[in-house]
Design a protein around this motif. Structure first.
Motif, PDB file in Angstrom:
ATOM      1  N   PHE A   1       0.809  -1.212   0.000  1.00 62.09           N
ATOM      2  CA  PHE A   1       0.000   0.000   0.000  1.00 62.09           C
ATOM      3  C   PHE A   1       0.845   1.267   0.000  1.00 62.09           C
ATOM      4  O   PHE A   1       0.321   2.360  -0.146  1.00 62.09           O
ATOM      5  N   ARG A   2       2.126   1.146   0.173  1.00 60.73           N
ATOM      6  CA  ARG A   2       3.012   2.312   0.278  1.00 60.73           C
ATOM      7  C   ARG A   2       3.024   3.138  -1.009  1.00 60.73           C
ATOM      8  O   ARG A   2       2.992   4.358  -0.972  1.00 60.73           O
ATOM      9  N   ASN A   3       3.075   2.489  -2.140  1.00 60.64           N
ATOM     10  CA  ASN A   3       3.202   3.189  -3.419  1.00 60.64           C
ATOM     11  C   ASN A   3       1.978   2.996  -4.306  1.00 60.64           C
ATOM     12  O   ASN A   3       2.101   2.776  -5.511  1.00 60.64           O
ATOM     13  N   MET A   4       0.800   3.114  -3.732  1.00 61.67           N
ATOM     14  CA  MET A   4      -0.419   2.914  -4.518  1.00 61.67           C
ATOM     15  C   MET A   4      -0.641   4.075  -5.478  1.00 61.67           C
ATOM     16  O   MET A   4      -0.311   5.219  -5.188  1.00 61.67           O
ATOM     17  N   GLU A   5      -1.239   3.766  -6.609  1.00 57.93           N
ATOM     18  CA  GLU A   5      -1.624   4.768  -7.589  1.00 57.93           C
ATOM     19  C   GLU A   5      -3.070   5.187  -7.310  1.00 57.93           C
ATOM     20  O   GLU A   5      -3.786   4.487  -6.596  1.00 57.93           O
ATOM     21  N   PRO A   6      -3.523   6.307  -7.876  1.00 58.05           N
ATOM     22  CA  PRO A   6      -4.903   6.752  -7.642  1.00 58.05           C
ATOM     23  C   PRO A   6      -5.946   5.682  -7.967  1.00 58.05           C
ATOM     24  O   PRO A   6      -6.942   5.544  -7.265  1.00 58.05           O
ATOM     25  N   LYS A   7      -5.712   4.916  -9.028  1.00 64.20           N
ATOM     26  CA  LYS A   7      -6.654   3.860  -9.397  1.00 64.20           C
ATOM     27  C   LYS A   7      -6.785   2.829  -8.268  1.00 64.20           C
ATOM     28  O   LYS A   7      -7.873   2.344  -7.974  1.00 64.20           O
ATOM     29  N   GLU A   8      -5.675   2.514  -7.628  1.00 62.48           N
ATOM     30  CA  GLU A   8      -5.699   1.524  -6.558  1.00 62.48           C
ATOM     31  C   GLU A   8      -6.415   2.052  -5.318  1.00 62.48           C
ATOM     32  O   GLU A   8      -7.076   1.297  -4.617  1.00 62.48           O
ATOM     33  N   TYR A   9      -6.317   3.362  -5.047  1.00 61.98           N
ATOM     34  CA  TYR A   9      -7.071   3.941  -3.935  1.00 61.98           C
ATOM     35  C   TYR A   9      -8.566   3.787  -4.182  1.00 61.98           C
ATOM     36  O   TYR A   9      -9.328   3.479  -3.268  1.00 61.98           O
TER      37      TYR A   9
END
Length: 70
Positions: free
Chosen positions: A27-35
């Protein structure tokens, strides 16, 4: 629960924590899509849980209401 999620996002590498089997450091480097995907999963989990309560109350014949829903 919100505090736990906040801590996991702040300290994702701590003690090899997992959230539903997913390593927290992912979860550290999530992209906006993943949020959006995570938020959707949380929302659908809530709705599924709530629908289970409604189903049990309907089966038992109990009256129920939730902010205008019945």
């Amino acid at each position: 629960m919100k505090k736990l999620i906040f801590l996991i996002l702040i300290f994702p590498g701590c003690a090899g924590w997992t959230i539903n089997g997913i390593p927290a450091d992912r979860f550290r480097n999530m992209e906006p899509k993943e949020y959006i995907e995570v938020a959707g999963g949380v929302g659908l989990s809530f709705l599924t849980h709530w629908a289970g309560h409604v189903a049990v109350l309907e089966i038992c014949g109990a009256d129920w209401h939730q902010d205008g829903l019945s």
